[in-house]
Write a protein that holds these residues in place. Sequence first.
Motif, PDB file in Angstrom:
ATOM      1  N   ALA A  57      -2.975 -15.045 -74.721  1.00  0.00           N
ATOM      2  CA  ALA A  57      -3.724 -15.288 -73.490  1.00  0.00           C
ATOM      3  C   ALA A  57      -4.170 -16.729 -73.348  1.00  0.00           C
ATOM      4  N   ASP A  58      -4.070 -17.215 -72.123  1.00  0.00           N
ATOM      5  CA  ASP A  58      -4.645 -18.510 -71.783  1.00  0.00           C
ATOM      6  C   ASP A  58      -6.156 -18.372 -71.893  1.00  0.00           C
ATOM      7  N   ILE A  59      -6.819 -19.405 -72.333  1.00  0.00           N
ATOM      8  CA  ILE A  59      -8.272 -19.367 -72.431  1.00  0.00           C
ATOM      9  C   ILE A  59      -8.892 -19.461 -71.044  1.00  0.00           C
ATOM     10  N   ASN A  60      -8.391 -20.392 -70.238  1.00  0.00           N
ATOM     11  CA  ASN A  60      -8.937 -20.615 -68.905  1.00  0.00           C
ATOM     12  C   ASN A  60      -8.171 -19.809 -67.876  1.00  0.00           C
ATOM     13  N   LEU A  61      -8.755 -18.705 -67.475  1.00  0.00           N
ATOM     14  CA  LEU A  61      -8.173 -17.862 -66.440  1.00  0.00           C
ATOM     15  C   LEU A  61      -9.167 -17.791 -65.282  1.00  0.00           C
ATOM     16  N   PRO A  62      -8.680 -17.629 -64.069  1.00  0.00           N
ATOM     17  CA  PRO A  62      -9.620 -17.429 -62.958  1.00  0.00           C
ATOM     18  C   PRO A  62     -10.341 -16.091 -63.150  1.00  0.00           C
ATOM     19  N   GLY A  63     -11.599 -16.040 -62.800  1.00  0.00           N
ATOM     20  CA  GLY A  63     -12.349 -14.805 -63.034  1.00  0.00           C
ATOM     21  C   GLY A  63     -12.739 -14.729 -64.494  1.00  0.00           C
ATOM     22  N   SER A  86      -3.937 -22.840 -74.952  1.00  0.00           N
ATOM     23  CA  SER A  86      -4.774 -23.730 -74.154  1.00  0.00           C
ATOM     24  C   SER A  86      -4.236 -25.141 -74.148  1.00  0.00           C
ATOM     25  N   GLY A  87      -4.310 -25.757 -73.002  1.00  0.00           N
ATOM     26  CA  GLY A  87      -3.951 -27.161 -72.873  1.00  0.00           C
ATOM     27  C   GLY A  87      -5.148 -28.068 -73.044  1.00  0.00           C
ATOM     28  N   ASN A  88      -6.314 -27.484 -73.239  1.00  0.00           N
ATOM     29  CA  ASN A  88      -7.540 -28.268 -73.311  1.00  0.00           C
ATOM     30  C   ASN A  88      -8.116 -28.408 -74.701  1.00  0.00           C
ATOM     31  N   GLY A  89      -7.475 -27.835 -75.691  1.00  0.00           N
ATOM     32  CA  GLY A  89      -7.942 -27.989 -77.069  1.00  0.00           C
ATOM     33  C   GLY A  89      -9.326 -27.442 -77.318  1.00  0.00           C
ATOM     34  N   PHE A  90      -9.657 -26.341 -76.695  1.00  0.00           N
ATOM     35  CA  PHE A  90     -10.980 -25.750 -76.859  1.00  0.00           C
ATOM     36  C   PHE A  90     -11.241 -25.336 -78.296  1.00  0.00           C
ATOM     37  N   LEU A  91     -12.477 -25.506 -78.697  1.00  0.00           N
ATOM     38  CA  LEU A  91     -12.936 -24.950 -79.962  1.00  0.00           C
ATOM     39  C   LEU A  91     -13.613 -23.634 -79.604  1.00  0.00           C
ATOM     40  N   VAL A  92     -12.975 -22.535 -79.995  1.00  0.00           N
ATOM     41  CA  VAL A  92     -13.499 -21.234 -79.595  1.00  0.00           C
ATOM     42  C   VAL A  92     -14.011 -20.418 -80.764  1.00  0.00           C
ATOM     43  N   ALA A  93     -13.933 -20.935 -81.961  1.00  0.00           N
ATOM     44  CA  ALA A  93     -14.311 -20.161 -83.142  1.00  0.00           C
ATOM     45  C   ALA A  93     -15.754 -19.671 -83.062  1.00  0.00           C
ATOM     46  N   ASP A  94     -16.631 -20.471 -82.487  1.00  0.00           N
ATOM     47  CA  ASP A  94     -18.028 -20.067 -82.407  1.00  0.00           C
ATOM     48  C   ASP A  94     -18.298 -19.106 -81.260  1.00  0.00           C
ATOM     49  N   LYS A  95     -17.270 -18.808 -80.454  1.00  0.00           N
ATOM     50  CA  LYS A  95     -17.438 -17.920 -79.306  1.00  0.00           C
ATOM     51  C   LYS A  95     -16.843 -16.539 -79.560  1.00  0.00           C
ATOM     52  N   THR A  96     -16.335 -16.299 -80.739  1.00  0.00           N
ATOM     53  CA  THR A  96     -15.694 -15.018 -81.027  1.00  0.00           C
ATOM     54  C   THR A  96     -16.204 -14.440 -82.341  1.00  0.00           C
ATOM     55  N   ASP A  97     -16.077 -13.126 -82.447  1.00  0.00           N
ATOM     56  CA  ASP A  97     -16.376 -12.491 -83.723  1.00  0.00           C
ATOM     57  C   ASP A  97     -15.139 -11.757 -84.234  1.00  0.00           C
TER      58      ASP A  97
END
Length: 136
Positions: A57-63, A86-97
């Motif tokens: 899944a793309d990280i940035n989706l509408p909605g 992702s094309g934005n290099g997001f750091l998502v580790a702190d947003k998931t469990d």
Amino acid sequence: MTSATAPILVVEDDPATRSLMSEMLVLLGHQVSAAASAEEALAMVEQGRHRFAILLADINLPGMSGIRLADILVRKLPGLRVVFVSGNGFLVADKTDFDFRLLPKPFDLYQLQLVLNETELFAGLPVAAARPSLQK
């Protein structure tokens, strides 16, 4: 090209990227279902006609974001593995469990195969012995 058959749910809002990702996955031997939004993906899962081993899944989706979608689906589908694109290099580790892999855009067939091999291994899914090694 391979004997892998992991059922994969692709969620990408850009039609050209979604189509290309799906074609690449089919080329690698996977079963692919695709959705243009998190809401569409949730509807597919709720209908119960599909079983998925991997969410790509793309990280940035509408909605609803891809992160929120993954959070919902890992609770609904035990054993589901997640690859964020992702094309934005997001750091998502702190947003998931939950565990996930990150595939930065743009990527090629070789990079996609590598992340799926790693995802299949950490998911306990069989990695096809016949899978060829793609060379750059």
